[in-house]
Design a protein around this motif. Structure first.
Motif, PDB file in Angstrom:
ATOM      1  N   TRP A  36     -33.707 -42.985   0.773  1.00 51.61           N
ATOM      2  CA  TRP A  36     -33.494 -43.129   2.085  1.00 51.61           C
ATOM      3  C   TRP A  36     -32.642 -43.967   2.303  1.00 51.61           C
ATOM      4  O   TRP A  36     -32.800 -45.133   1.712  1.00 51.61           O
ATOM      5  N   PHE A  37     -31.864 -43.279   3.410  1.00 52.16           N
ATOM      6  CA  PHE A  37     -30.450 -44.505   3.948  1.00 52.16           C
ATOM      7  C   PHE A  37     -30.672 -43.424   5.229  1.00 52.16           C
ATOM      8  O   PHE A  37     -31.480 -42.898   5.688  1.00 52.16           O
ATOM      9  N   ARG A  38     -29.648 -44.152   5.454  1.00 51.71           N
ATOM     10  CA  ARG A  38     -29.545 -44.171   7.189  1.00 51.71           C
ATOM     11  C   ARG A  38     -28.097 -44.285   7.657  1.00 51.71           C
ATOM     12  O   ARG A  38     -27.490 -45.079   6.827  1.00 51.71           O
ATOM     13  N   GLN A  39     -27.643 -43.451   8.509  1.00 51.90           N
ATOM     14  CA  GLN A  39     -26.516 -44.101   9.063  1.00 51.90           C
ATOM     15  C   GLN A  39     -25.859 -43.642  11.101  1.00 51.90           C
ATOM     16  O   GLN A  39     -26.381 -42.615  10.990  1.00 51.90           O
ATOM     17  N   ALA A  40     -25.551 -44.304  11.175  1.00 50.65           N
ATOM     18  CA  ALA A  40     -25.999 -44.899  13.155  1.00 50.65           C
ATOM     19  C   ALA A  40     -23.822 -44.717  13.127  1.00 50.65           C
ATOM     20  O   ALA A  40     -23.006 -45.080  12.344  1.00 50.65           O
ATOM     21  N   PRO A  41     -23.694 -43.806  14.081  1.00 50.41           N
ATOM     22  CA  PRO A  41     -22.078 -43.399  14.656  1.00 50.41           C
ATOM     23  C   PRO A  41     -21.187 -44.560  14.619  1.00 50.41           C
ATOM     24  O   PRO A  41     -22.193 -46.066  15.202  1.00 50.41           O
ATOM     25  N   GLY A  42     -20.170 -44.317  13.594  1.00 52.01           N
ATOM     26  CA  GLY A  42     -19.477 -45.603  13.912  1.00 52.01           C
ATOM     27  C   GLY A  42     -19.561 -46.494  12.736  1.00 52.01           C
ATOM     28  O   GLY A  42     -19.059 -47.630  12.519  1.00 52.01           O
ATOM     29  N   LYS A  43     -20.826 -46.807  11.951  1.00 48.84           N
ATOM     30  CA  LYS A  43     -21.753 -47.360  10.953  1.00 48.84           C
ATOM     31  C   LYS A  43     -21.483 -46.617   9.552  1.00 48.84           C
ATOM     32  O   LYS A  43     -21.462 -45.346   9.784  1.00 48.84           O
ATOM     33  N   GLU A  89     -32.119 -50.327  16.919  1.00 49.57           N
ATOM     34  CA  GLU A  89     -30.856 -51.017  15.713  1.00 49.57           C
ATOM     35  C   GLU A  89     -31.424 -49.735  14.650  1.00 49.57           C
ATOM     36  O   GLU A  89     -30.873 -49.562  13.663  1.00 49.57           O
ATOM     37  N   ASP A  90     -32.753 -49.202  14.748  1.00 47.13           N
ATOM     38  CA  ASP A  90     -33.148 -48.716  14.080  1.00 47.13           C
ATOM     39  C   ASP A  90     -32.323 -47.344  13.668  1.00 47.13           C
ATOM     40  O   ASP A  90     -32.755 -46.017  12.549  1.00 47.13           O
ATOM     41  N   ALA A  91     -32.045 -46.452  15.034  1.00 43.26           N
ATOM     42  CA  ALA A  91     -31.260 -45.201  15.852  1.00 43.26           C
ATOM     43  C   ALA A  91     -30.187 -45.193  14.263  1.00 43.26           C
ATOM     44  O   ALA A  91     -29.029 -45.539  14.467  1.00 43.26           O
ATOM     45  N   ALA A  92     -30.232 -43.958  14.132  1.00 37.52           N
ATOM     46  CA  ALA A  92     -29.752 -43.402  13.148  1.00 37.52           C
ATOM     47  C   ALA A  92     -29.976 -42.481  12.836  1.00 37.52           C
ATOM     48  O   ALA A  92     -31.002 -40.958  13.120  1.00 37.52           O
ATOM     49  N   VAL A  93     -29.166 -40.861  11.773  1.00 42.68           N
ATOM     50  CA  VAL A  93     -29.412 -40.072  10.718  1.00 42.68           C
ATOM     51  C   VAL A  93     -29.642 -40.770   9.632  1.00 42.68           C
ATOM     52  O   VAL A  93     -29.188 -41.364   9.415  1.00 42.68           O
ATOM     53  N   TYR A  94     -31.230 -40.087   9.335  1.00 42.60           N
ATOM     54  CA  TYR A  94     -31.923 -40.728   7.762  1.00 42.60           C
ATOM     55  C   TYR A  94     -31.720 -39.432   7.614  1.00 42.60           C
ATOM     56  O   TYR A  94     -31.801 -38.207   7.329  1.00 42.60           O
ATOM     57  N   TYR A  95     -30.978 -39.241   6.109  1.00 42.12           N
ATOM     58  CA  TYR A  95     -31.113 -38.758   4.887  1.00 42.12           C
ATOM     59  C   TYR A  95     -32.439 -39.463   3.529  1.00 42.12           C
ATOM     60  O   TYR A  95     -31.853 -40.415   3.612  1.00 42.12           O
ATOM     61  N   CYS A  96     -32.402 -38.360   2.770  1.00 41.17           N
ATOM     62  CA  CYS A  96     -33.116 -38.770   1.965  1.00 41.17           C
ATOM     63  C   CYS A  96     -32.241 -37.737   0.785  1.00 41.17           C
ATOM     64  O   CYS A  96     -31.316 -37.087   1.246  1.00 41.17           O
ATOM     65  N   ALA A  97     -32.176 -38.476  -0.709  1.00 41.84           N
ATOM     66  CA  ALA A  97     -31.316 -38.662  -1.198  1.00 41.84           C
ATOM     67  C   ALA A  97     -32.028 -38.176  -2.558  1.00 41.84           C
ATOM     68  O   ALA A  97     -33.427 -39.577  -3.355  1.00 41.84           O
ATOM     69  N   ALA A  98     -32.305 -37.616  -3.966  1.00 41.18           N
ATOM     70  CA  ALA A  98     -33.115 -37.828  -5.402  1.00 41.18           C
ATOM     71  C   ALA A  98     -31.690 -37.222  -6.470  1.00 41.18           C
ATOM     72  O   ALA A  98     -30.465 -37.491  -6.197  1.00 41.18           O
TER      73      ALA A  98
END
Length: 120
Positions: A36-43, A89-98
């Motif tokens: 699981w990954f996450r990306q917040a705006p500007g980060k 600070e947990d606000a972000a788009v969360y992605y899963c990857a394999a």
């Protein structure tokens, strides 16, 4: 081709909980480590957790270690990320990857992401 679909994101008050799901199709999920990954705006994108293929070893970023719990259900081809005590600070788009095998870069397949918004 492996496909991953995330779900479970939404708007939650700080201190609340969410359970994100990652549905895996196209191959036997048991062969894959899921991260699981996450990306917040500007980060930059940040890896937050991973569960390995074989022994189910789990890994967490220090910033989430006491609040996030990753699990997998191979029979349902799904991986879950339980997020407790949500913080702004947990606000972000969360992605899963394999990727096949263990939890390490790079990952071969990615989902489209699910948005997590935290209100304070």
């Amino acid at each position: 081709q492996v496909h991953l679909i995330e779900s479970g994101g939404g708007l939650v008050q700080a201190g609340g909980s969410l359970r994100l799901s990652c549905a895996v199709s196209g191959d036997t999920m048991a062969y894959y480590a899921i991260g699981w990954f996450r990306q917040a705006p500007g980060k930059e994108r940040e890896g937050v957790s991973c569960i390995s293929r074989s022994d189910g070893s789990v890994y967490y970023a220090d910033s989430v270690k006491d609040r996030f719990t990753i699990s997998r259900d191979n029979a349902k081809n799904s991986v879950y990320l339980q997020i407790d005590s949500l913080q702004p600070e947990d606000a972000a788009v969360y992605y899963c990857a394999a990727r096949r095998g263990r939890c390490r870069q790079p990952y071969d397949y990615w989902g489209q992401g699910t948005q997590v918004t935290v209100s304070s």
